[in-house]
Design a protein around this motif. Sequence first.
Motif, short mmCIF file in Angstrom:
data_model
loop_
_atom_site.label_atom_id
_atom_site.label_comp_id
_atom_site.label_asym_id
_atom_site.label_seq_id
_atom_site.Cartn_x
_atom_site.Cartn_y
_atom_site.Cartn_z
N ILE A 52 0.84 -1.21 0.00
CA ILE A 52 0.00 0.00 0.00
C ILE A 52 0.87 1.25 0.00
O ILE A 52 0.64 2.19 -0.76
CB ILE A 52 -0.94 0.01 1.22
CG1 ILE A 52 -1.92 -1.16 1.15
CG2 ILE A 52 -1.69 1.33 1.31
CD1 ILE A 52 -2.84 -1.25 2.35
N TRP A 53 1.90 1.25 0.85
CA TRP A 53 2.72 2.46 1.00
C TRP A 53 3.70 2.64 -0.14
O TRP A 53 4.33 3.69 -0.26
CB TRP A 53 3.45 2.39 2.34
CG TRP A 53 2.50 2.10 3.46
CD1 TRP A 53 2.41 0.97 4.19
CD2 TRP A 53 1.46 2.96 3.94
NE1 TRP A 53 1.39 1.05 5.09
CE2 TRP A 53 0.79 2.26 4.97
CE3 TRP A 53 1.03 4.25 3.59
CZ2 TRP A 53 -0.28 2.81 5.66
CZ3 TRP A 53 -0.04 4.80 4.28
CH2 TRP A 53 -0.68 4.09 5.30
N LEU A 55 2.66 2.40 -3.31
CA LEU A 55 1.88 2.86 -4.45
C LEU A 55 2.23 4.31 -4.80
O LEU A 55 2.47 5.13 -3.91
CB LEU A 55 0.38 2.76 -4.15
CG LEU A 55 -0.18 1.36 -3.90
CD1 LEU A 55 -1.64 1.43 -3.51
CD2 LEU A 55 -0.01 0.50 -5.15
N LYS A 62 -3.50 6.41 0.03
CA LYS A 62 -2.87 5.28 0.70
C LYS A 62 -3.49 5.07 2.08
O LYS A 62 -3.80 3.93 2.48
CB LYS A 62 -1.37 5.50 0.84
CG LYS A 62 -0.61 5.62 -0.46
CD LYS A 62 0.86 5.88 -0.19
CE LYS A 62 1.65 6.13 -1.47
NZ LYS A 62 3.07 6.40 -1.21
N TRP A 66 -5.63 1.84 3.36
CA TRP A 66 -5.19 1.09 4.54
C TRP A 66 -6.33 0.96 5.55
O TRP A 66 -6.57 -0.12 6.09
CB TRP A 66 -3.99 1.79 5.18
CG TRP A 66 -3.32 0.98 6.25
CD1 TRP A 66 -2.23 0.17 6.11
CD2 TRP A 66 -3.69 0.92 7.64
NE1 TRP A 66 -1.90 -0.40 7.31
CE2 TRP A 66 -2.78 0.04 8.27
CE3 TRP A 66 -4.69 1.51 8.40
CZ2 TRP A 66 -2.85 -0.27 9.62
CZ3 TRP A 66 -4.77 1.21 9.75
CH2 TRP A 66 -3.85 0.34 10.36
N VAL A 232 -5.53 2.35 -8.56
CA VAL A 232 -4.23 2.83 -8.12
C VAL A 232 -3.24 3.03 -9.26
O VAL A 232 -2.06 3.25 -9.05
CB VAL A 232 -3.62 1.88 -7.06
CG1 VAL A 232 -4.51 1.79 -5.85
CG2 VAL A 232 -3.38 0.50 -7.65
#
Length: 241
Positions: A52-53, A55, A62, A66, A232
Amino acid sequence: MVADILQLQPSQTNDGEDTPRWIKSSDGEFSTASAYDLIVDQQNHMGDWGWIWKLKVPLKLKSFLWLVLHDKLLTNHKRATRGITNDPKCPYYVNIETIEHLLRLCPQALQICGYYGKPEICTRLEAELWAVYKGLTIILQRGFNQVIIEMDAEQVVQLLSKDIGERCPFRGIVEDARITMRGCDCTIQHIRRDANICADAMAKLGEYQPAELLIVQDPPAELRPLLVEDIVHLSMEGSRV
């Protein structure tokens, strides 16, 4: 661990003084072994969320992703559970406002739709222009405005953004699309093809169905694996690098 504590229910009896009890042991006594088991169990269920971090999207997206994936979004249901509010329902409808309701089941969220259809025999550029125009008619009919149209067909973006000559063979459809765009205050911008994989997949579905235009409220099964990647701006190939 905090979530476990918040879920504890107070005793309904008033016999004797309150005494602390450790819920993760059979006798109610705290032990380092039971605390370790609790931490390990939680870590095993968390999964690897480091992607996630990594991206290439704004930090706020983000953080939102999360929260959603960890079921931490502060919906009215969670606020009511924590005593922050007395009303767990959606502010627009009578349903309980869970994450699923907020993002998928609420009629307000269901206004997001997709469409595809089988075009007539024409060039690819004409098909792209007609796709934009039909999408604009849906936007207009549903009362949407200030919509940002993203396309990987750079020539279409230029035709709808810049002045065209009198001899342009697509002048009619281009002018109709521009008029509709102004009516609902829409803008158009170019994006990479790997950031538009979901729309491309929808277009391919149109080749195999007879209807000229089909509007869907739920994503077809073929598209579901692509949705998160499309949101994303990552392609399947890019995620494997």
